[in-house]
Design a protein around this motif. Structure first.
Motif, short mmCIF file in Angstrom:
data_model
loop_
_atom_site.label_atom_id
_atom_site.label_comp_id
_atom_site.label_asym_id
_atom_site.label_seq_id
_atom_site.Cartn_x
_atom_site.Cartn_y
_atom_site.Cartn_z
N SER A 15 0.85 -1.26 0.09
CA SER A 15 -0.06 -0.16 0.22
C SER A 15 0.97 1.26 0.06
N ALA A 16 0.75 2.16 -0.87
CA ALA A 16 1.39 3.13 -1.05
C ALA A 16 0.68 4.61 -1.08
N THR A 17 1.16 5.68 -0.66
CA THR A 17 0.43 6.98 -0.83
C THR A 17 0.52 7.34 -2.37
N LYS A 18 -0.65 7.61 -2.90
CA LYS A 18 -0.59 8.16 -4.35
C LYS A 18 -0.29 9.42 -4.56
N ASP A 19 -0.08 10.36 -3.80
CA ASP A 19 0.35 11.81 -4.20
C ASP A 19 1.31 12.12 -2.66
N VAL A 20 2.73 11.83 -3.18
CA VAL A 20 3.74 12.30 -2.33
C VAL A 20 4.24 13.63 -2.41
N VAL A 21 4.11 14.52 -1.40
CA VAL A 21 4.37 16.09 -1.46
C VAL A 21 5.58 16.31 -0.90
N LEU A 22 6.63 16.90 -1.45
CA LEU A 22 7.74 17.22 -0.64
C LEU A 22 8.07 18.73 -0.70
N GLU A 23 8.35 19.10 0.47
CA GLU A 23 8.51 20.69 0.60
C GLU A 23 9.69 21.20 0.17
N ALA A 24 9.81 22.41 -0.19
CA ALA A 24 10.94 23.23 -0.63
C ALA A 24 11.48 24.18 0.59
N GLU A 25 12.73 24.53 0.47
CA GLU A 25 13.34 25.36 1.51
C GLU A 25 14.00 26.47 0.95
N PHE A 26 13.79 27.51 1.69
CA PHE A 26 14.13 28.82 1.33
C PHE A 26 15.36 28.98 1.59
N ASP A 27 16.54 29.72 1.01
CA ASP A 27 17.94 29.91 1.20
C ASP A 27 18.22 31.34 1.22
N ALA A 28 18.01 32.16 2.30
CA ALA A 28 18.30 33.49 2.03
C ALA A 28 19.64 33.69 2.04
N ARG A 29 19.90 34.24 0.90
CA ARG A 29 21.60 34.67 0.81
C ARG A 29 21.63 36.20 0.50
N ASP A 30 22.19 36.74 -0.47
CA ASP A 30 22.52 38.13 -0.48
C ASP A 30 21.72 38.84 -1.57
N SER A 31 20.63 38.49 -2.02
CA SER A 31 19.98 39.29 -2.99
C SER A 31 18.84 40.06 -2.80
N CYS A 32 18.53 39.79 -1.39
CA CYS A 32 17.31 40.37 -1.03
C CYS A 32 17.30 41.73 -0.03
N ALA A 33 16.82 42.61 -0.17
CA ALA A 33 16.96 43.79 0.91
C ALA A 33 15.39 44.67 0.66
N VAL A 34 15.41 45.56 1.50
CA VAL A 34 14.27 46.42 1.55
C VAL A 34 14.43 47.24 0.09
N PRO A 35 13.35 47.63 -0.46
CA PRO A 35 13.35 48.50 -1.69
C PRO A 35 14.30 49.55 -1.85
N GLY A 36 15.08 49.79 -2.74
CA GLY A 36 16.24 50.66 -2.91
C GLY A 36 15.84 51.83 -3.74
N ARG A 37 14.83 51.91 -4.24
CA ARG A 37 14.30 52.84 -5.31
C ARG A 37 12.80 53.18 -5.16
#
Length: 339
Positions: free
Chosen positions: A317-339
């Motif tokens: 018996s197996a799950t018919k819909d296997v859902v995996l979660e993604a992971e957010f990796d906060a690096r250096d390309s996001c900041a408050v709006p600059g303009r």
């Protein structure tokens, strides 16, 4: 009478020869080595078709992709690596087949190979393979698992990533930083995962009280001219009376290109503009900045898809819909709006 004469081996000898060639344990090591040496000199190999008839299985799994060159694509390559990890552990061979016809055949290659029973089950990593063909595989009795591809009104097992939630969370992060004009760039909206990403994007806007602006959406209608498409659309977006303050790239292989073009246009990341992309490998972006990404577990997708298919083959018996979660990796390309 001339010609090649054949002589049927006694059953006991024939079975012993097959056991030796296949490396089975009931033959002594010394006998096994002698028989394997003779078999190699004579060019003998176990008959594949006969083995399927006698054993009822091939010990092979089919992996269906659009084109064999697609294995070099980070997403496909990651999934295939995960499949290979489990298939090796369980002593299954992998047989790669295309979801399009080959040569002069009218029938798609993976359908033809399934008819010939070249493998025991199949994992499909192609979001544009015809639904009618996938349904045909099931009618033929071929166990099937799809990756990131839902077949409407069917009970075909699927392993997928929760792209909707991942994109919603990424968009919300930008909104929480103060961004109100977030551009979304996608190669297409015809694929299951891209539709899910777009839905997550629009849900995040709605939940934060922001209006959906179609002027901020750019879909690639010419996949053969990716650089020209990216440059043209980014120039158009930057020329808007109210240009975006952040970009969300739906495809991992284009994110670094988008960043390079933005920098060419005189924008600094993240001082002037923020960027979030998707990534299915651990390979770092070749640009001089580190891009914040949604890390999608491509390898784990392959692992779970292969495990699910093996469960189906063993009537577990197996799950018919296997859902995996993604992971957010906060690096250096996001900041408050600059303009």
């Amino acid at each position: 009478m001339t010609g090649v004469q054949t002589c049927a081996l006694p059953i006991s000898i024939a079975l012993r020869r097959q056991d030796a060639v296949r490396g089975r344990k009931r033959v002594s090591d010394s006998t096994k080595l002698r028989i394997q040496k003779v078999a190699k000199e004579l060019g003998y190999a176990p008959n594949f078709s006969a083995r399927v008839l006698t054993m009822g299985r091939t010990n092979a799994l089919g992996v269906a992709i659009r084109d064999l060159n697609y294995i070099a694509v980070p997403y496909i390559g990651s999934v295939v690596s995960g499949i290979a990890e489990i298939s090796d552990e369980c002593n299954f061979n992998l047989s790669f087949v295309r979801t399009v016809p080959s040569g002069n055949d009218d029938e798609s290659e993976y359908i033809r190979f399934a008819r010939e029973r070249r493998f025991d089950g199949m994992i499909i990593i192609d979001q544009i393979a015809k639904e009618s063909e996938i349904r045909l595989l099931c009618k033929m009795g071929m166990p099937v698992v799809t990756v990131d591809r839902k077949i409407s009104r069917s009970n075909i097992p699927i392993v997928r990533i929760n792209y909707r939630k991942a994109t919603k969370d990424a968009t919300s992060r930008l909104i929480q930083l103060g961004h109100r004009r977030i551009a979304a760039l996608a190669p297409t909206l015809d694929l299951f995962d891209m539709k899910e990403r777009m839905q997550g994007y629009t849900e995040a806007l709605s939940e934060h009280g922001l209006a959906f602006d179609e002027n901020l959406i750019r879909i690639d209608e010419r996949s053969d001219a990716i650089v020209d498409w990216a440059r043209s659309n980014l120039e158009q977006l930057e020329a808007l009376p109210s240009p975006p303050t952040a970009y969300l790239s739906f495809q991992d292989t284009r994110t670094s290109l988008i960043c390079d073009i933005l920098r060419h246009l005189g924008l600094r990341i993240p001082q002037d503009i923020s960027v979030i992309g998707f990534e299915t490998t651990n390979m770092q972006c070749p640009s001089s900045y580190s891009i914040s990404v949604v890390k999608t577990p491509g390898f784990e997708l392959g692992v779970r898809a292969c495990q699910l298919l093996l469960d189906v083959l063993k009537n577990r018996s197996a799950t018919k819909d296997v859902v995996l979660e993604a992971e957010f990796d906060a690096r250096d390309s996001c900041a408050v709006p600059g303009r």
